[in-house]
Design a protein around this motif. Structure first.
Motif, PDB file in Angstrom:
ATOM      1  N   ASN A   1      15.350 -33.117 -18.735  1.00 42.53           N
ATOM      2  CA  ASN A   1      14.424 -34.215 -18.439  1.00 42.53           C
ATOM      3  C   ASN A   1      13.154 -34.156 -19.293  1.00 42.53           C
ATOM      4  O   ASN A   1      12.385 -35.114 -19.335  1.00 42.53           O
ATOM      5  CB  ASN A   1      14.025 -34.191 -16.960  1.00 42.53           C
ATOM      6  CG  ASN A   1      15.164 -34.571 -16.046  1.00 42.53           C
ATOM      7  OD1 ASN A   1      16.325 -34.286 -16.332  1.00 42.53           O
ATOM      8  ND2 ASN A   1      14.860 -35.202 -14.924  1.00 42.53           N
ATOM      9  N   LEU A   2      12.936 -33.047 -19.978  1.00 42.60           N
ATOM     10  CA  LEU A   2      11.720 -32.848 -20.759  1.00 42.60           C
ATOM     11  C   LEU A   2      11.938 -33.083 -22.249  1.00 42.60           C
ATOM     12  O   LEU A   2      11.166 -32.620 -23.084  1.00 42.60           O
ATOM     13  CB  LEU A   2      11.180 -31.428 -20.531  1.00 42.60           C
ATOM     14  CG  LEU A   2      10.896 -31.048 -19.072  1.00 42.60           C
ATOM     15  CD1 LEU A   2      10.376 -29.621 -18.987  1.00 42.60           C
ATOM     16  CD2 LEU A   2       9.917 -32.019 -18.431  1.00 42.60           C
TER      17      LEU A   2
ATOM     18  N   GLY B   1      10.212 -35.940 -12.988  1.00 47.66           N
ATOM     19  CA  GLY B   1      10.349 -35.065 -11.829  1.00 47.66           C
ATOM     20  C   GLY B   1      10.497 -33.588 -12.134  1.00 47.66           C
ATOM     21  O   GLY B   1      10.677 -32.783 -11.217  1.00 47.66           O
ATOM     22  N   VAL B   2      10.436 -33.198 -13.408  1.00 50.78           N
ATOM     23  CA  VAL B   2      10.562 -31.791 -13.792  1.00 50.78           C
ATOM     24  C   VAL B   2       9.293 -31.344 -14.500  1.00 50.78           C
ATOM     25  O   VAL B   2       8.726 -32.090 -15.303  1.00 50.78           O
ATOM     26  CB  VAL B   2      11.779 -31.577 -14.728  1.00 50.78           C
ATOM     27  CG1 VAL B   2      11.846 -30.135 -15.214  1.00 50.78           C
ATOM     28  CG2 VAL B   2      13.069 -31.961 -14.018  1.00 50.78           C
TER      29      VAL B   2
ATOM     30  N   ALA C   1      24.282 -26.968 -12.620  1.00 52.96           N
ATOM     31  CA  ALA C   1      23.191 -27.382 -11.733  1.00 52.96           C
ATOM     32  C   ALA C   1      23.282 -28.865 -11.451  1.00 52.96           C
ATOM     33  O   ALA C   1      23.947 -29.623 -12.171  1.00 52.96           O
ATOM     34  CB  ALA C   1      21.841 -27.051 -12.361  1.00 52.96           C
ATOM     35  N   GLU C   2      22.601 -29.277 -10.384  1.00 54.17           N
ATOM     36  CA  GLU C   2      22.492 -30.694 -10.058  1.00 54.17           C
ATOM     37  C   GLU C   2      21.540 -31.362 -11.047  1.00 54.17           C
ATOM     38  O   GLU C   2      20.500 -30.804 -11.407  1.00 54.17           O
ATOM     39  CB  GLU C   2      21.939 -30.865  -8.638  1.00 54.17           C
ATOM     40  CG  GLU C   2      22.867 -30.383  -7.538  1.00 54.17           C
ATOM     41  CD  GLU C   2      23.962 -31.391  -7.225  1.00 54.17           C
ATOM     42  OE1 GLU C   2      23.759 -32.588  -7.508  1.00 54.17           O
ATOM     43  OE2 GLU C   2      25.003 -30.964  -6.715  1.00 54.17           O
ATOM     44  N   LEU C   3      21.895 -32.542 -11.493  1.00 53.71           N
ATOM     45  CA  LEU C   3      21.002 -33.311 -12.356  1.00 53.71           C
ATOM     46  C   LEU C   3      19.939 -33.993 -11.506  1.00 53.71           C
ATOM     47  O   LEU C   3      20.233 -34.504 -10.416  1.00 53.71           O
ATOM     48  CB  LEU C   3      21.797 -34.364 -13.134  1.00 53.71           C
ATOM     49  CG  LEU C   3      22.828 -33.826 -14.131  1.00 53.71           C
ATOM     50  CD1 LEU C   3      23.729 -34.952 -14.620  1.00 53.71           C
ATOM     51  CD2 LEU C   3      22.135 -33.142 -15.308  1.00 53.71           C
ATOM     52  N   LEU C   4      18.705 -33.991 -11.972  1.00 50.71           N
ATOM     53  CA  LEU C   4      17.620 -34.655 -11.253  1.00 50.71           C
ATOM     54  C   LEU C   4      17.426 -36.038 -11.853  1.00 50.71           C
ATOM     55  O   LEU C   4      16.913 -36.182 -12.967  1.00 50.71           O
ATOM     56  CB  LEU C   4      16.330 -33.828 -11.367  1.00 50.71           C
ATOM     57  CG  LEU C   4      15.111 -34.385 -10.621  1.00 50.71           C
ATOM     58  CD1 LEU C   4      15.418 -34.534  -9.135  1.00 50.71           C
ATOM     59  CD2 LEU C   4      13.904 -33.464 -10.821  1.00 50.71           C
ATOM     60  N   LEU C   5      17.842 -37.063 -11.095  1.00 49.71           N
ATOM     61  CA  LEU C   5      17.855 -38.428 -11.618  1.00 49.71           C
ATOM     62  C   LEU C   5      17.014 -39.390 -10.791  1.00 49.71           C
ATOM     63  O   LEU C   5      17.011 -40.594 -11.055  1.00 49.71           O
ATOM     64  CB  LEU C   5      19.301 -38.957 -11.654  1.00 49.71           C
ATOM     65  CG  LEU C   5      20.342 -38.085 -12.365  1.00 49.71           C
ATOM     66  CD1 LEU C   5      21.732 -38.686 -12.200  1.00 49.71           C
ATOM     67  CD2 LEU C   5      19.991 -37.937 -13.829  1.00 49.71           C
ATOM     68  N   SER C   6      16.291 -38.872  -9.809  1.00 55.10           N
ATOM     69  CA  SER C   6      15.635 -39.749  -8.833  1.00 55.10           C
ATOM     70  C   SER C   6      14.297 -40.296  -9.309  1.00 55.10           C
ATOM     71  O   SER C   6      13.743 -41.192  -8.668  1.00 55.10           O
ATOM     72  CB  SER C   6      15.412 -38.974  -7.528  1.00 55.10           C
ATOM     73  OG  SER C   6      14.629 -37.813  -7.765  1.00 55.10           O
TER      74      SER C   6
END
Length: 357
Positions: free
Chosen positions: A127-128, A147-148, A205-210
């Motif tokens: 995400n970065l 979110g990261v 890992a779970e992807l952070l998409l929110s």
């Protein structure tokens, strides 16, 4: 150079000969403001960095470390020694479980590190992507997007003590991280320079998409590569390339307000863009600036980027005077309209010396 070490050490003499005087910093900051460093040198190894610090200490000079220059607002000539961080090297250690330790020298491009991790199928920093600057700057500013934040994956930081030349590791949890802040930006800014970081990444890992509509942009088949590609595409669409248009990325932090102030603002401005954050709410600074009528406006040779009001750009200026005036005007209008005070994100030099980006 008139200032000389009283030593016969060949390495010290070589380091001393590499130090230049009155060097323009225009190519070392992405605003391209043309101020000079009193003394300037490039550190390509820990040994050379130690020698440069010893030289500066010997002559009681201040030291400023810079990297990619993408989070700097240079507003005057910089006295003392300016060191360009060009420490390089990446190594990885896969553990028996799900973890991977990725050690990265501070002078490495942050985006290239993210790209490398994605290519290896390691999760945690996708995400970065496309955040400009060097890896050593990432903890200073506690960079974040979608979110990261870097603190989420930072195991430890290697630092050099500016006064003694000692090199050691500090655990990430001890670095005082908060929103776009750390001890490296405050109480440690005159003591420690970051030389390397160790990231804790995951093989699965779970992807952070929110956050920020990322899931809608990716579509129905999210993957590690898809997240990386989407973040790159979205950032490219919204933010100007500093190589093409001089800027330092997001110029203002998203302000944080209490629940009571948020309720009052929401009542007055029903379309207010905000997000729950700790005990209060984080407001979208770009939205505030846009609503105050600044997006796309030009002021002398600088302005506000037409696609993202959070970004201030330099069209033609060689010094920071007009940009500082524009900043003050924007802050004043947002304060008058919303009773919210904006805070600058880039580090101003030579008033402070905390950034390495």
């Amino acid at each position: 150079m008139n200032m000389r070490f009283n030593t016969d050490d060949v390495f010290a003499q070589r380091i001393e000969s590499s130090i230049q005087e009155n060097v323009s910093l225009a190519t070392y900051n992405t605003f391209r403001f043309n101020y000079s460093a009193e003394y300037f040198a490039i550190a390509e190894s820990l040994d050379s960095l130690k020698a440069l610090l010893a030289w500066a200490n010997h002559f009681q000079l201040t030291v400023t470390m810079i990297g990619g220059g993408s989070n700097l607002l240079i507003s005057a000539d910089v006295s003392g020694l300016v060191i360009l961080n060009r420490l390089t090297g990446i190594s990885a250690r896969e553990h028996s479980g799900n973890l991977v330790s990725l050690t990265v020298a501070a002078g490495e491009s942050w985006h290239q590190v993210v790209k490398y991790a994605v290519e290896q199928k390691w999760y945690g920093i996708e995400n970065l992507a496309l955040i400009p600057g060097t890896t050593g700057a990432a903890p200073v500013q506690n960079i974040g997007a979608y979110g990261v934040e870097i603190k989420d994956v930072l195991a430890r930081v290697q630092v050099i003590n500016r006064n003694t030349g000692d090199v050691y590791w500090i655990n990430g949890r001890d670095c005082g991280f908060s929103y776009r802040d750390s001890f490296f930006k405050g109480m440690w800014k005159d003591v420690f320079f970051i030389t390397s970081v160790e990231l804790s990444l995951k093989k699965q890992a779970e992807l952070l998409l929110s956050y920020g509509g990322l899931s809608e942009s990716i579509g129905e088949r999210p993957s590690l590569q898809a997240v990386f590609d989407t973040v790159c595409r979205v950032r490219s669409e919204k933010l100007p390339d500093p190589v093409v248009l001089a800027n330092s990325g997001s110029f203002f932090k998203n302000p944080i307000v209490s629940q009571a102030q948020h309720s009052e603002l929401k009542e007055r401005f029903p379309n207010l863009v905000s997000f729950p954050f700790e005990e209060g709410f984080k407001l979208a600074a770009g939205w505030l600036i846009d609503q105050a009528g600044w997006r796309g406006k030009q002021y002398k040779g600088v302005g506000v980027y037409e696609k993202q009001a959070l970004v201030l750009v330099n069209h033609s200026e060689t010094n920071a005077a007009a940009l500082l005036e524009l900043e003050a005007k924007i802050k004043r209008s947002v304060l008058e309209m919303y009773s919210v005070e904006l805070e600058r994100e880039p580090v101003q030099l030579p008033l402070c010396r905390e950034s390495q980006q």
